[in-house]
Design a protein around this motif. Structure first.
Motif, PDB file in Angstrom:
ATOM      1  N   UNK A 186       5.574   2.220   3.382  1.00 53.89           N
ATOM      2  CA  UNK A 186       4.328   1.464   2.959  1.00 53.89           C
ATOM      3  C   UNK A 186       4.625   0.243   1.981  1.00 53.89           C
ATOM      4  N   UNK A 187       5.918   0.476   1.606  1.00 49.94           N
ATOM      5  CA  UNK A 187       6.265  -0.743   0.495  1.00 49.94           C
ATOM      6  C   UNK A 187       7.707  -1.192   1.023  1.00 49.94           C
ATOM      7  N   UNK A 188       7.717  -2.517   0.952  1.00 54.36           N
ATOM      8  CA  UNK A 188       8.869  -3.497   1.511  1.00 54.36           C
ATOM      9  C   UNK A 188       9.434  -4.094   0.265  1.00 54.36           C
ATOM     10  N   UNK A 189      10.842  -3.903   0.172  1.00 50.59           N
ATOM     11  CA  UNK A 189      11.346  -4.780  -0.923  1.00 50.59           C
ATOM     12  C   UNK A 189      11.109  -3.989  -2.304  1.00 50.59           C
ATOM     13  N   UNK A 190      11.427  -2.886  -2.262  1.00 50.14           N
ATOM     14  CA  UNK A 190      11.206  -2.189  -3.566  1.00 50.14           C
ATOM     15  C   UNK A 190      12.298  -1.393  -3.932  1.00 50.14           C
ATOM     16  N   UNK A 191      12.340  -0.953  -5.391  1.00 51.49           N
ATOM     17  CA  UNK A 191      13.029   0.144  -5.812  1.00 51.49           C
ATOM     18  C   UNK A 191      12.124   0.894  -6.987  1.00 51.49           C
ATOM     19  N   UNK A 192      12.457   2.280  -7.076  1.00 55.39           N
ATOM     20  CA  UNK A 192      11.427   3.037  -7.698  1.00 55.39           C
ATOM     21  C   UNK A 192      12.225   4.079  -8.653  1.00 55.39           C
ATOM     22  N   UNK A 244       8.995  -8.614  -2.102  1.00 50.59           N
ATOM     23  CA  UNK A 244       8.649  -7.425  -1.641  1.00 50.59           C
ATOM     24  C   UNK A 244       6.902  -7.481  -1.766  1.00 50.59           C
ATOM     25  N   UNK A 245       6.532  -6.380  -1.160  1.00 52.72           N
ATOM     26  CA  UNK A 245       5.036  -6.420  -1.104  1.00 52.72           C
ATOM     27  C   UNK A 245       4.700  -4.763  -0.720  1.00 52.72           C
ATOM     28  N   UNK A 246       3.326  -4.547  -0.974  1.00 52.16           N
ATOM     29  CA  UNK A 246       2.883  -3.121  -0.727  1.00 52.16           C
ATOM     30  C   UNK A 246       1.683  -3.302   0.321  1.00 52.16           C
ATOM     31  N   UNK A 247       1.880  -2.754   1.602  1.00 54.86           N
ATOM     32  CA  UNK A 247       0.871  -2.723   2.815  1.00 54.86           C
ATOM     33  C   UNK A 247      -0.179  -1.832   2.369  1.00 54.86           C
ATOM     34  N   UNK A 248      -1.271  -1.992   2.884  1.00 52.64           N
ATOM     35  CA  UNK A 248      -2.469  -0.990   2.674  1.00 52.64           C
ATOM     36  C   UNK A 248      -2.396   0.403   2.995  1.00 52.64           C
TER      37      UNK A 248
END
Ligand code: OGA
Ligand code: MN
Length: 234
Positions: free
Chosen positions: A96-102, A143-147
């Motif tokens: 669901x998320x592109x280009x992230x770390x968490x 990065x971005x978060x998809x619906x």
């Protein structure tokens, strides 16, 4: 943490009537969300119609300048060392998320704990059981978060998030009717809250830099860190 969210795959292929169809760079909100201007009087929520704004009244909030610059710095100082050890993830096409770390964090320094106490105080119903660890999501500039809708199995009625480092645009699209949508301007250091219907029956997403417009105006998306509190399902 990825188990908490599920992407709405149908949103990735189907052309929609909503701004997700690629109109976001030109589409203006047809109705302004007059109820939700920040303390500065700035427009922070707008939507496709007055009806949709009414439908989520009290369930979508953006509070500008919820934290001070010093508090933002304190949160960053606490989070950066751990985040820096991780790589941004770009390659999972079905994520669901592109280009992230968490990361997740349970223990905070007193200053950060006080900030989180304030978030909990304004966002959650008094008798809410909160999800113990706070979720920290670091989005790269690209990065971005998809619906998606956060898991209804693991998370309750309310999602509250602080935005650090960058302004961004969060879009909510009705699950039932993709032409019903809301855009939230999330200024750096603001708090947003999604509750009930807005949380369960609208997807939410964070727009990528190229598509990051609010009410027709470009909102440059830089690296952004969000600090997200959730409650447990009842
Ligand atoms: C999520 C999410 C929004 C944000 O992680 O489920 O929607 O503000 N995050 O980062
Ligand atoms: Mn989410």
């Amino acid at each position: 943490m990825r188990r908490l969210i599920k992407v709405f795959k149908q949103f990735s292929n189907k052309p929609l009537l909503s701004p997700s169809a690629g109109l976001s760079s030109v589409s203006k909100c047809s109705v302004e969300g007059h109820e939700n201007k920040g303390d500065t009087g700035r427009l922070l929520v707008c939507g496709s119609s007055a009806v949709v704004l009414e439908k989520v009244r009290g369930q979508v909030e953006v509070q500008e300048d919820f934290i001070s610059e010093d508090e933002e710095l304190a949160l960053l100082k606490e989070l950066e060392p751990g985040l820096k050890k991780k790589r941004y993830e770009f390659d999972h096409w079905d994520d669901a998320i592109h280009g992230y770390r968490e990361t997740e964090r349970l223990q905070w320094t007193a200053l950060c704990e006080a900030v989180l106490g304030r978030v909990r105080g304004v966002a959650f119903p008094k008798d809410s059981q909160l999800l113990g660890p706070v979720h920290v999501l670091d989005l790269d500039k690209a990065g971005y978060i998809k619906p998606h809708i956060d898991s209804i199995k693991f998370c309750g009625s309310t999602i509250a998030g602080l935005s650090l480092l960058s302004d961004s645009v969060m879009r909510l699209v009705s699950e039932d009717n993709a032409s019903d949508w809301l855009d939230l301007l999330l200024p750096r250091r603001s708090l947003y809250i999604l509750r009930n219907h807005a949380r369960f029956h609208f997807t939410h997403e964070i727009l990528k830099d190229e598509e990051s417009f609010f009410s027709g105006k470009k909102v440059p998306r830089h690296r952004r860190i969000s600090v997200i509190c959730r409650n447990l399902p009842t």
